[in-house]
Write a protein that holds these residues in place. Structure first.
Motif, PDB file in Angstrom:
ATOM      1  N   GLU A 232       0.873  -1.302   0.005  1.00 30.37           N
ATOM      2  CA  GLU A 232      -0.194   0.137  -0.472  1.00 30.37           C
ATOM      3  C   GLU A 232       0.777   1.861  -0.124  1.00 30.37           C
ATOM      4  OE1 GLU A 232      -3.220   0.300  -0.647  1.00 30.37           O
ATOM      5  OE2 GLU A 232      -4.043  -1.612   0.237  1.00 30.37           O
ATOM      6  N   THR A 233       2.183   1.156   0.031  1.00 27.01           N
ATOM      7  CA  THR A 233       3.103   2.106   0.277  1.00 27.01           C
ATOM      8  C   THR A 233       3.722   2.457  -1.001  1.00 27.01           C
ATOM      9  OG1 THR A 233       4.940   1.000   1.148  1.00 27.01           O
ATOM     10  CG2 THR A 233       3.107   1.540   2.383  1.00 27.01           C
ATOM     11  N   LYS A 234       3.919   2.092  -1.731  1.00 25.49           N
ATOM     12  CA  LYS A 234       3.925   2.118  -2.697  1.00 25.49           C
ATOM     13  C   LYS A 234       6.132   1.520  -2.510  1.00 25.49           C
ATOM     14  CE  LYS A 234       0.911   4.755  -5.282  1.00 25.49           C
ATOM     15  NZ  LYS A 234       0.570   5.835  -5.447  1.00 25.49           N
ATOM     16  N   THR A 235       6.347   0.874  -1.449  1.00 28.93           N
ATOM     17  CA  THR A 235       8.161   0.815  -1.195  1.00 28.93           C
ATOM     18  C   THR A 235       8.653  -0.308  -2.044  1.00 28.93           C
ATOM     19  OG1 THR A 235       7.382   1.575   0.696  1.00 28.93           O
ATOM     20  CG2 THR A 235       9.285   0.388   0.589  1.00 28.93           C
ATOM     21  N   ALA A 236       9.601  -0.247  -2.984  1.00 33.29           N
ATOM     22  CA  ALA A 236      10.417  -1.602  -2.779  1.00 33.29           C
ATOM     23  C   ALA A 236      10.637  -2.602  -1.932  1.00 33.29           C
ATOM     24  CB  ALA A 236      11.760  -0.724  -3.887  1.00 33.29           C
ATOM     25  N   MET A 237      11.111  -3.151  -2.370  1.00 33.28           N
ATOM     26  CA  MET A 237      11.239  -4.837  -2.623  1.00 33.28           C
ATOM     27  C   MET A 237       9.995  -5.251  -1.114  1.00 33.28           C
ATOM     28  SD  MET A 237      14.004  -5.538  -3.871  1.00 33.28           S
ATOM     29  CE  MET A 237      14.501  -6.372  -4.045  1.00 33.28           C
ATOM     30  N   LEU A 238       8.826  -4.782  -0.816  1.00 37.26           N
ATOM     31  CA  LEU A 238       8.147  -5.213   0.009  1.00 37.26           C
ATOM     32  C   LEU A 238       7.145  -5.626  -0.631  1.00 37.26           C
ATOM     33  CD1 LEU A 238       7.031  -4.556   2.500  1.00 37.26           C
ATOM     34  CD2 LEU A 238       6.142  -2.674   2.689  1.00 37.26           C
ATOM     35  N   PHE A 239       6.464  -6.227  -0.021  1.00 37.02           N
ATOM     36  CA  PHE A 239       5.457  -7.409  -0.101  1.00 37.02           C
ATOM     37  C   PHE A 239       4.484  -8.108   0.508  1.00 37.02           C
ATOM     38  CE2 PHE A 239       3.429 -11.396  -1.845  1.00 37.02           C
ATOM     39  CZ  PHE A 239       3.664 -11.527  -3.038  1.00 37.02           C
ATOM     40  N   THR A 240       3.596  -7.345   0.376  1.00 44.45           N
ATOM     41  CA  THR A 240       2.365  -8.151   1.683  1.00 44.45           C
ATOM     42  C   THR A 240       1.715  -9.829   1.189  1.00 44.45           C
ATOM     43  OG1 THR A 240       2.615  -5.873   2.057  1.00 44.45           O
ATOM     44  CG2 THR A 240       0.778  -6.814   2.897  1.00 44.45           C
ATOM     45  N   PRO A 241       2.318 -10.524   1.346  1.00 44.29           N
ATOM     46  CA  PRO A 241       1.080 -11.665   1.127  1.00 44.29           C
ATOM     47  C   PRO A 241      -0.823 -11.498   1.587  1.00 44.29           C
ATOM     48  CG  PRO A 241       3.181 -12.000   2.523  1.00 44.29           C
ATOM     49  CD  PRO A 241       2.926 -10.664   2.591  1.00 44.29           C
ATOM     50  N   GLU A 242      -1.085 -10.410   2.397  1.00 46.26           N
ATOM     51  CA  GLU A 242      -2.521 -10.830   2.226  1.00 46.26           C
ATOM     52  C   GLU A 242      -3.048  -9.552   1.166  1.00 46.26           C
ATOM     53  OE1 GLU A 242      -0.680 -10.041   4.778  1.00 46.26           O
ATOM     54  OE2 GLU A 242       0.019 -11.189   6.868  1.00 46.26           O
ATOM     55  N   LEU A 243      -2.491  -8.704   1.068  1.00 47.99           N
ATOM     56  CA  LEU A 243      -3.240  -7.526   0.234  1.00 47.99           C
ATOM     57  C   LEU A 243      -2.908  -8.018  -1.003  1.00 47.99           C
ATOM     58  CD1 LEU A 243      -3.675  -4.910  -1.331  1.00 47.99           C
ATOM     59  CD2 LEU A 243      -1.060  -4.098  -0.810  1.00 47.99           C
ATOM     60  N   VAL A 244      -1.675  -9.006  -1.642  1.00 55.58           N
ATOM     61  CA  VAL A 244      -1.221  -9.671  -2.893  1.00 55.58           C
ATOM     62  C   VAL A 244      -2.583 -10.537  -2.882  1.00 55.58           C
ATOM     63  CG1 VAL A 244       0.156 -11.219  -4.625  1.00 55.58           C
ATOM     64  CG2 VAL A 244       0.944  -9.147  -3.125  1.00 55.58           C
ATOM     65  N   LEU A 245      -2.749 -12.034  -1.996  1.00 59.01           N
ATOM     66  CA  LEU A 245      -4.025 -12.833  -1.950  1.00 59.01           C
ATOM     67  C   LEU A 245      -5.368 -12.189  -2.478  1.00 59.01           C
ATOM     68  CD1 LEU A 245      -4.056 -15.942  -1.669  1.00 59.01           C
ATOM     69  CD2 LEU A 245      -4.198 -15.195   0.937  1.00 59.01           C
ATOM     70  N   ALA A 246      -4.965 -11.178  -1.454  1.00 56.93           N
ATOM     71  CA  ALA A 246      -6.943 -10.511  -2.204  1.00 56.93           C
ATOM     72  C   ALA A 246      -6.938 -10.190  -2.864  1.00 56.93           C
ATOM     73  CB  ALA A 246      -7.122  -9.775  -0.836  1.00 56.93           C
ATOM     74  N   GLN A 247      -6.011  -9.462  -3.672  1.00 57.10           N
ATOM     75  CA  GLN A 247      -5.788  -8.729  -5.551  1.00 57.10           C
ATOM     76  C   GLN A 247      -6.467 -10.177  -5.993  1.00 57.10           C
ATOM     77  OE1 GLN A 247      -3.041  -5.893  -6.264  1.00 57.10           O
ATOM     78  NE2 GLN A 247      -2.672  -6.285  -3.991  1.00 57.10           N
ATOM     79  N   ILE A 248      -5.757 -11.208  -5.712  1.00 54.78           N
ATOM     80  CA  ILE A 248      -5.210 -12.743  -6.505  1.00 54.78           C
ATOM     81  C   ILE A 248      -7.223 -13.000  -6.420  1.00 54.78           C
ATOM     82  CG2 ILE A 248      -4.576 -14.601  -6.862  1.00 54.78           C
ATOM     83  CD1 ILE A 248      -1.873 -13.919  -6.238  1.00 54.78           C
ATOM     84  N   ARG A 249      -7.380 -13.563  -5.419  1.00 54.60           N
ATOM     85  CA  ARG A 249      -8.944 -14.085  -5.525  1.00 54.60           C
ATOM     86  C   ARG A 249      -9.631 -12.869  -6.149  1.00 54.60           C
ATOM     87  NH1 ARG A 249      -9.020 -15.255   1.446  1.00 54.60           N
ATOM     88  NH2 ARG A 249      -7.919 -17.320   0.564  1.00 54.60           N
ATOM     89  N   TYR A 250      -9.847 -11.582  -5.604  1.00 58.29           N
ATOM     90  CA  TYR A 250     -10.830 -10.705  -6.554  1.00 58.29           C
ATOM     91  C   TYR A 250     -11.144 -10.935  -7.932  1.00 58.29           C
ATOM     92  CZ  TYR A 250     -11.649  -8.500  -2.413  1.00 58.29           C
ATOM     93  OH  TYR A 250     -12.072  -8.723  -0.896  1.00 58.29           O
TER      94      TYR A 250
END
Length: 374
Positions: A232-250
């Motif tokens: 959510e912060t547009k930061t390099a080399m930062l991966f938020t699993p919960e956010l990515v998983l929600a997008q994959i489902r959506y």
């Protein structure tokens, strides 16, 4: 968060793009197995056609009701528009408002009275109807066009010909929603006329690649990228699993992965498949006299691939895993190198024999003339 008319239009476009993705990569994929007679266990996925119809139906969709409110005489405001939506979609499972919640005895403090909520494929979104009618009428553009024409500048008049008072039509101008809906329809028509490069293999290229282009000459393609925001912060080399998983489902990617795992990575017409790989078997090379399907079956039987990796449809051969396809390509490249070496060897032998015979003939002639003058 309350969203306005602009976000409603944007989400409508996203919903239509998701519909293209579903039809081209999920529904069409499974329907092809049925057409080809391949044994297949259907994978359940959410078809968002019901949401698209809720918004764009020409008789009773949200955009149609908005246009009707904008064009009808009398006192028009967002309250009458919301009342009409509540009456039409009181039982629709993808629409809710404070009134429909009260009718269902649902308590939800997050939904204000002047709002309605749509259950999009990507989740629930709340829209505030304030400003919907004014923005849909799009009076600013009409006034702007007339102002640009009044400037009497050649370039401005060419850019805004609808501002000419001599060309003013008695017909009511199209609303912003109507124009956007027409633009989306044009976009969808263009996308449906293309072949989406998403899952299948390009057989005319040298190395295997996964894309949804059918066998044969290259055709116009339409990319269907699915973008994932890592944080959510547009930061390099930062991966938020919960956010990515929600997008994959959506985005419906889970269903696509299930279809790909259960299905076949490669499919091609028998004739094209045999033409490309017939060199791998002495029984099919250089010419095969039988049918294309029989030739493909003989070829693959000689290569001894596991039976579960192959499926023979009515018109196409299906190969399950990319690994098998890569093995086919590797063998083909090795065979092409062997055939190239054979051609080179044959040509060099012919050239050397021809040169030797010419030299031998010349030597005999020279010897005969030499002996004749001794």
């Amino acid at each position: 968060q309350d969203n306005g008319f602009e976000q409603f239009i944007i989400n409508y476009c996203n919903e239509k793009l998701q519909q293209v993705f579903i039809l081209m990569t999920l529904k069409e994929e499974q329907e092809e197995y049925v057409r080809e007679g391949i044994q297949w266990t259907p994978v359940e996925f959410f078809d968002n056609s019901i949401i698209c119809n809720l918004i764009e139906n020409s008789k009773c969709g949200i955009l149609a009701m908005l246009d009707e409110e904008c064009l009808r005489p009398g006192v028009v405001n967002e309250d009458t528009f919301l009342i009409k939506l509540n009456q039409l979609f009181a039982t629709h499972k993808h629409y809710e408002s404070k009134e429909t919640q009260n009718a269902r005895h649902v308590m939800d403090a997050s939904l204000p009275p002047q709002c309605f909520r749509i259950h999009h494929y990507a989740g629930k979104v709340t829209y505030n109807v304030t400003g919907f009618i004014e923005k849909n009428n799009d009076l600013l553009f009409r006034d702007l066009s007339q102002a640009m024409w009044a400037a009497q500048h050649t370039l401005l008049r060419s850019l805004f010909p609808e501002g000419d008072p001599q060309r003013v039509s008695l017909k009511l101008p199209p609303t912003a929603g109507f124009q956007f809906k027409a633009s989306v329809a044009t976009l969808m028509k263009n996308l449906y006329s293309k072949n989406p490069n998403y899952i299948r293999y390009r057989p005319w290229e040298g190395a295997p690649a996964l894309s949804l282009v059918p066998a044969g000459p290259p055709q116009p393609t339409a990319a269907l990228p699915r973008c994932i925001k890592p944080n959510e912060t547009k930061t390099a080399m930062l991966f938020t699993p919960e956010l990515v998983l929600a997008q994959i489902r959506y985005l419906g990617l889970m269903e696509n992965v299930r279809v790909r795992r259960a299905g076949y990575a490669f499919r091609q017409l028998y004739g094209l498949f045999l033409e490309r790989y017939k060199m791998l078997s002495p029984r099919t090379w250089p010419r095969w006299a039988g049918s294309d399907r029989e030739g493909a079956e003989v070829l693959l039987a000689e290569l001894a691939f596991p039976p579960e990796e192959l499926a023979f449809g009515h018109t196409k051969i299906f190969i399950r895993s990319p690994h098998t396809l890569f093995d086919l390509e590797r063998r083909r490249q090795e065979r092409v190198a062997q055939l190239a070496t054979l051609i080179q060897k044959t040509f060099r032998g012919w050239r050397c024999r021809t040169q030797y015979q010419l030299m031998r003939k010349s030597q005999i002639i020279i010897s005969a003339w030499f002996r004749g003058h001794m």
